[in-house]
Design a protein around this motif. Sequence first.
Motif, PDB file in Angstrom:
ATOM      1  N   MET A 143      -1.725   8.751  -2.600  1.00 56.26           N
ATOM      2  CA  MET A 143      -2.481   8.364  -3.788  1.00 56.26           C
ATOM      3  C   MET A 143      -2.920   9.618  -4.540  1.00 56.26           C
ATOM      4  O   MET A 143      -3.000  10.691  -3.960  1.00 56.26           O
ATOM      5  CB  MET A 143      -3.714   7.544  -3.399  1.00 56.26           C
ATOM      6  CG  MET A 143      -4.719   8.315  -2.599  1.00 56.26           C
ATOM      7  SD  MET A 143      -6.126   7.275  -2.210  1.00 56.26           S
ATOM      8  CE  MET A 143      -7.314   8.532  -1.782  1.00 56.26           C
ATOM      9  N   VAL A 200       0.858  -1.184   0.000  1.00 54.15           N
ATOM     10  CA  VAL A 200       0.000   0.000   0.000  1.00 54.15           C
ATOM     11  C   VAL A 200       0.894   1.235   0.000  1.00 54.15           C
ATOM     12  O   VAL A 200       1.686   1.431   0.918  1.00 54.15           O
ATOM     13  CB  VAL A 200      -0.925   0.008   1.237  1.00 54.15           C
ATOM     14  CG1 VAL A 200      -1.771   1.271   1.257  1.00 54.15           C
ATOM     15  CG2 VAL A 200      -1.792  -1.233   1.259  1.00 54.15           C
ATOM     16  N   GLN A 225      -8.212  -1.615  -4.121  1.00 60.52           N
ATOM     17  CA  GLN A 225      -7.476  -0.916  -5.172  1.00 60.52           C
ATOM     18  C   GLN A 225      -8.284  -0.991  -6.457  1.00 60.52           C
ATOM     19  O   GLN A 225      -8.706  -2.076  -6.877  1.00 60.52           O
ATOM     20  CB  GLN A 225      -6.113  -1.558  -5.388  1.00 60.52           C
ATOM     21  CG  GLN A 225      -5.311  -0.869  -6.470  1.00 60.52           C
ATOM     22  CD  GLN A 225      -3.927  -1.490  -6.644  1.00 60.52           C
ATOM     23  OE1 GLN A 225      -3.612  -2.507  -6.021  1.00 60.52           O
ATOM     24  NE2 GLN A 225      -3.127  -0.906  -7.482  1.00 60.52           N
ATOM     25  N   ALA A 226      -8.524   0.161  -7.078  1.00 62.17           N
ATOM     26  CA  ALA A 226      -9.266   0.205  -8.333  1.00 62.17           C
ATOM     27  C   ALA A 226      -8.402  -0.336  -9.465  1.00 62.17           C
ATOM     28  O   ALA A 226      -7.177  -0.182  -9.440  1.00 62.17           O
ATOM     29  CB  ALA A 226      -9.685   1.635  -8.632  1.00 62.17           C
ATOM     30  N   ARG A 281      -6.564  -0.545 -13.028  1.00 63.19           N
ATOM     31  CA  ARG A 281      -5.933   0.515 -13.829  1.00 63.19           C
ATOM     32  C   ARG A 281      -6.235   0.333 -15.276  1.00 63.19           C
ATOM     33  O   ARG A 281      -6.449  -0.619 -15.817  1.00 63.19           O
ATOM     34  CB  ARG A 281      -4.430   0.493 -13.618  1.00 63.19           C
ATOM     35  CG  ARG A 281      -4.091   0.883 -12.229  1.00 63.19           C
ATOM     36  CD  ARG A 281      -2.618   0.888 -12.034  1.00 63.19           C
ATOM     37  NE  ARG A 281      -2.373   1.311 -10.666  1.00 63.19           N
ATOM     38  CZ  ARG A 281      -1.331   1.967 -10.272  1.00 63.19           C
ATOM     39  NH1 ARG A 281      -0.401   2.273 -11.133  1.00 63.19           N
ATOM     40  NH2 ARG A 281      -1.173   2.324  -9.045  1.00 63.19           N
ATOM     41  N   THR A 330      -2.853   7.969   1.661  1.00 58.58           N
ATOM     42  CA  THR A 330      -3.702   6.807   1.452  1.00 58.58           C
ATOM     43  C   THR A 330      -4.465   6.516   2.746  1.00 58.58           C
ATOM     44  O   THR A 330      -3.860   6.461   3.815  1.00 58.58           O
ATOM     45  CB  THR A 330      -2.855   5.580   1.061  1.00 58.58           C
ATOM     46  OG1 THR A 330      -2.141   5.889  -0.134  1.00 58.58           O
ATOM     47  CG2 THR A 330      -3.717   4.361   0.820  1.00 58.58           C
ATOM     48  N   LEU A 359      -9.472  -1.942   2.331  1.00 61.09           N
ATOM     49  CA  LEU A 359      -8.995  -0.983   1.339  1.00 61.09           C
ATOM     50  C   LEU A 359      -8.977  -1.703  -0.001  1.00 61.09           C
ATOM     51  O   LEU A 359      -8.369  -2.766  -0.123  1.00 61.09           O
ATOM     52  CB  LEU A 359      -7.592  -0.488   1.708  1.00 61.09           C
ATOM     53  CG  LEU A 359      -6.967   0.531   0.769  1.00 61.09           C
ATOM     54  CD1 LEU A 359      -7.771   1.827   0.786  1.00 61.09           C
ATOM     55  CD2 LEU A 359      -5.531   0.810   1.186  1.00 61.09           C
TER      56      LEU A 359
END
Length: 57
Positions: free
Chosen positions: A22, A18, A54-55, A57, A43, A52
Amino acid sequence: MNRTLTRTAVDWPEPLPVPESMRAVVFRRFGPPDVPEQAVLDTPRPGPGEVLVQAPR
């Protein structure tokens, strides 16, 4: 009866590291479409019972 599974028992990969910060789009004020601006933020750290995500990419 304990039904807790471990990461290795379900063959999940190692978690990704992490980053400390961000990139985000923020609204610091209300207004026309040019109001959103890019920013670098810390973050967020999940608390108890949170995750948490993560989108892609």
